[in-house]
Design a protein around this motif. Structure first.
Motif, PDB file in Angstrom:
ATOM      1  N   GLN A 102       0.831  -1.204   0.000  1.00 49.18           N
ATOM      2  CA  GLN A 102       0.000   0.000   0.000  1.00 49.18           C
ATOM      3  C   GLN A 102       0.869   1.259   0.000  1.00 49.18           C
TER       4      GLN A 102
ATOM      5  N   ALA B 191       1.997   1.781  -3.452  1.00 56.63           N
ATOM      6  CA  ALA B 191       0.891   2.285  -4.274  1.00 56.63           C
ATOM      7  C   ALA B 191       0.639   3.769  -4.026  1.00 56.63           C
TER       8      ALA B 191
ATOM      9  N   SER C 102       1.028   6.750  -6.661  1.00 54.52           N
ATOM     10  CA  SER C 102      -0.113   7.641  -6.957  1.00 54.52           C
ATOM     11  C   SER C 102       0.236   9.094  -6.658  1.00 54.52           C
TER      12      SER C 102
ATOM     13  N   LYS D 283      -7.891   7.630  -3.978  1.00 54.64           N
ATOM     14  CA  LYS D 283      -8.604   6.669  -4.822  1.00 54.64           C
ATOM     15  C   LYS D 283      -7.660   6.021  -5.822  1.00 54.64           C
ATOM     16  N   LEU D 284      -6.769   6.851  -6.361  1.00 55.53           N
ATOM     17  CA  LEU D 284      -5.799   6.321  -7.325  1.00 55.53           C
ATOM     18  C   LEU D 284      -4.861   5.310  -6.680  1.00 55.53           C
TER      19      LEU D 284
ATOM     20  N   VAL E 171      -5.594   3.281  -4.209  1.00 51.22           N
ATOM     21  CA  VAL E 171      -6.354   2.023  -4.055  1.00 51.22           C
ATOM     22  C   VAL E 171      -6.397   1.262  -5.377  1.00 51.22           C
ATOM     23  N   LYS E 172      -6.663   1.987  -6.475  1.00 49.53           N
ATOM     24  CA  LYS E 172      -6.745   1.346  -7.782  1.00 49.53           C
ATOM     25  C   LYS E 172      -5.399   0.742  -8.197  1.00 49.53           C
ATOM     26  N   ILE E 173      -4.333   1.491  -7.942  1.00 50.31           N
ATOM     27  CA  ILE E 173      -2.985   0.988  -8.270  1.00 50.31           C
ATOM     28  C   ILE E 173      -2.672  -0.263  -7.459  1.00 50.31           C
ATOM     29  N   ASP E 174      -3.027  -0.276  -6.153  1.00 48.21           N
ATOM     30  CA  ASP E 174      -2.803  -1.432  -5.269  1.00 48.21           C
ATOM     31  C   ASP E 174      -3.551  -2.659  -5.782  1.00 48.21           C
ATOM     32  N   GLU E 175      -4.798  -2.465  -6.172  1.00 48.05           N
ATOM     33  CA  GLU E 175      -5.597  -3.571  -6.681  1.00 48.05           C
ATOM     34  C   GLU E 175      -5.006  -4.106  -7.988  1.00 48.05           C
ATOM     35  N   PHE E 176      -4.576  -3.206  -8.846  1.00 54.04           N
ATOM     36  CA  PHE E 176      -4.043  -3.612 -10.143  1.00 54.04           C
ATOM     37  C   PHE E 176      -2.723  -4.377 -10.013  1.00 54.04           C
TER      38      PHE E 176
END
Length: 639
Positions: free
Chosen positions: A555, A558, A562, A628-629, A631-636
């Motif tokens: 995290q 990420a 971000s 938010k970005l 979180v998206k980077i972490d998921e990806f």
């Protein structure tokens, strides 16, 4: 058993028949293609000290008999000398028409080293038995008596029947303890059994065709074997029978049983149903098994109703009728055979009748066909009764000229031996399982002892010399039977009123000990479960913490990524804003229409400055977008 014995002048100590069996096992090799290969090293060692110029069949037989006490049929001796010739240990002299030893090649044998190692183990086995008997039974025996006890125990599965003696109980008790505490020495005894199995197999097949399969030969099973195979006497007796069935099927045998044997099984099970309430036993151990499993008479009757289907489907053995008596050439005097067997064997009349019917059926099925090997003999009867096998074959050898042919009847032990020797690697643990089964059988009280025991406790109950509780404890508790054998060693004369009270007290003490042991075991199991649970919990916690640290790192990466993207985007927006102000102040008045220039001027020179004055930064949406970005980077990247 072939009474293997080894007596060598240069040995450091006298050797015995048991040592001879162990020496045969030393030569065991799955790559050997003939039974003869197992006996060749014995002959080589015997010929090393051979002083005569020529070798005859009689001399070879004498070497095996005197040095190793191996007594083999003449056709086997003939095959052995051909094997020695092929391997160049002997050569044929045309001028004298005799065989001569090749002394140069014979001298290269390393047999003596094996012999010394085996003898050391054997002396250890004998001394251990002597110590065990003194410690547990206060019985002192010399080495010759200890040797004889082992030989009698081994002879229980031989071609010569022996009466069950207390020595068998003592040896089986010792071997059971040996298996638990001294596996290396137990393995040595196992080698004795293996050697005996090889020697036994020589009598039932062609020695130079070890791998031959059955050819159009039907194997019939007796009543007791079927009861054991069905599992009605416990798992220990079931396993060897099922292994034999599987080995026979694998080697091409056709498996059958006669209808009258199934009738006898039904009769035995009905007897069990009647005796189950009283605690009376039978010769098969079936009633005791049903008592231990808490069977009701109704449960046993359900078995009776399905017995034929179970034999045919579970054992894959077809039930057939006896062959007819229509060819008088192969019909023998059954009354004469019955009288002969009843004279030599203790028999119940019904059992005698069934066995005679089975044996004479095999004789009719063969129709005079002669074969030296079991695999091609057309039909053979398998029994667990060694006395029946021995005296039946003796009778037919004397009265029907079957001396040089495969026997009409064979013990399950001998047949299992033959099947196992064909390919030991398929069932490497079979000898060990056989020893365990033998020990179990030898530790069961014989029927005559149980009958006297039950009569005695009934007498004591009627005289009010034992309590009702002790009466039922002694009558139905399996532990009481074990103590009965331990205290009497199978001798019914040792059973007295005092002994009965001792058995009752020892049984109760054993039950208490077993309960205490059970409680202790349960405590140990709980402790072990707690330990395992603690270890698992700690492991889960370590995994959780490790995962948490990993996620925090992921995290963090990420967020950092971000943040970099947002800073980059902010710089672009800031540049565009500066460019807009520059255009609004310096260019739009010259190059653009008035409405557009007023709009751009208001937007860049009035609106944005006012937002800044009111504390509304243009980068605030970028800051919110950063989270938010991230979180998206972490998921990806990581999920």
């Amino acid at each position: 058993m072939s009474n293997l014995a080894l007596v060598h002048k240069e040995a450091v100590a006298p050797t015995t028949s048991l040592v001879g069996c162990a020496l045969l096992a030393v030569n065991m090799d799955s790559n050997k293609k003939s039974f003869l290969d197992f006996f060749v090293p014995l002959l080589i060692e015997g010929l090393n000290g051979y002083t005569e110029e020529f070798i005859t069949l009689e001399n070879l037989s004498k070497i095996l008999s005197e040095k190793f006490d191996v007594n083999l049929p003449e056709h086997v001796i003939r095959s052995l000398i051909n094997k020695l010739k092929k391997d160049k240990y002997v050569f044929y002299d045309p001028s004298s028409r005799c065989y001569k030893p090749n002394r140069e090649k014979l001298s290269g044998s390393n047999f003596k080293d094996k012999q010394l190692h085996v003898m050391e183990k054997h002396e250890e086995l004998i001394s251990n038995l002597q110590e065990y008997l003194i410690k547990h039974f206060n019985l002192e025996v010399d080495s010759f008596e200890a040797e004889e006890m082992f030989e009698k125990f081994l002879a229980n599965h031989d071609t010569i029947p022996y009466d069950l003696t207390n020595s068998n109980y003592l040896v089986s008790s010792f071997l059971k303890k040996l298996q638990e505490e001294q596996p290396v020495l137990f393995a040595y005894y196992e080698s004795i059994l293996v050697g005996n199995m090889f020697a036994t197999a020589m009598y039932f097949t062609e020695p130079d065709r070890i791998q031959q399969k059955f050819k159009n030969t039907v194997v019939y099973f007796d009543t007791t074997f079927l009861i054991y195979a069905l599992g009605y006497s416990g798992e220990i007796r079931e396993k060897p029978c099922m292994q034999l069935i599987e080995m026979l099927r694998r080697n091409g045998a056709i498996l059958r049983c006669f209808e009258h044997n199934v009738d006898e099984i039904e009769s035995i099970l009905r007897g069990c149903a009647n005796r189950i309430e009283t605690g009376l036993t039978d010769n098969f151990g079936t009633t005791e098994y049903f008592i231990q499993k808490k069977f009701l008479p109704s449960d046993i009757y359900r078995l009776i109703y399905g017995i034929r289907e179970e034999i045919q489907k579970e054992l894959n053995i077809k039930v057939v009728e006896r062959p007819p008596y229509n060819n008088q050439l192969y019909v023998i005097d059954e009354r004469e055979l019955s009288n002969y067997l009843s004279t030599n064997i203790r028999y119940k009349p019904v059992s005698l009748e069934r066995d005679v019917e089975s044996v004479t059926s095999i004789f009719r099925l063969r129709k005079g066909f002669k074969s030296k090997s079991i695999e091609k003999c057309k039909a053979i009867f398998v029994t667990t009764n060694e006395g029946l096998s021995y005296f039946t074959n003796k009778y037919f050898q004397q009265h029907h000229q079957l001396r040089d042919n495969a026997p009409l009847i064979i013990t399950d032990y001998a047949l299992t031996t033959l099947m196992w020797v064909k390919n030991p690697d398929l069932n490497p643990t079979l000898p060990r399982k056989r020893i365990i089964a033998d020990c179990y059988a030898s530790q069961q009280p014989p029927e005559y002892l149980v009958k006297k025991y039950l009569d005695k406790i009934q007498e004591l109950k009627e005289k009010n010399e034992i309590s009702e509780q002790d009466y039922y404890l002694l009558r139905v508790n399996p532990e009481a039977r074990k103590i009965l054998m331990h205290e009497t060693q199978g001798d019914e004369n040792a059973l007295t009123a005092i002994k009965i009270h001792e058995i009752a007290e020892l049984t109760k003490l054993k039950l208490v000990e077993d309960k205490e042991l059970e409680i202790e075991v349960q405590k140990m199991e709980l402790k072990e479960k707690d330990r395992i649970l603690t270890e698992v919990t700690d492991e889960i916690e370590r995994e959780r913490n490790s995962h948490k640290l990993l996620r925090e790192k992921q995290q963090g990466k990420a967020k950092l990524f971000s943040k970099g993207l947002i800073i980059f985007a902010s710089l672009i927006v800031s540049g565009l804003f500066c460019l807009g102000q520059y255009v609004a102040l310096n260019i739009i008045e010259v190059n653009m229409p008035k409405a557009i220039s007023i709009t751009l001027y208001s937007f860049f020179c009035i609106f944005f400055p006012l937002l800044s004055f009111w504390g509304i930064g243009i980068l605030n949406p970028f800051i919110k977008a950063q989270n938010k970005l991230a979180v998206k980077i972490d998921e990806f990247l990581y999920q």
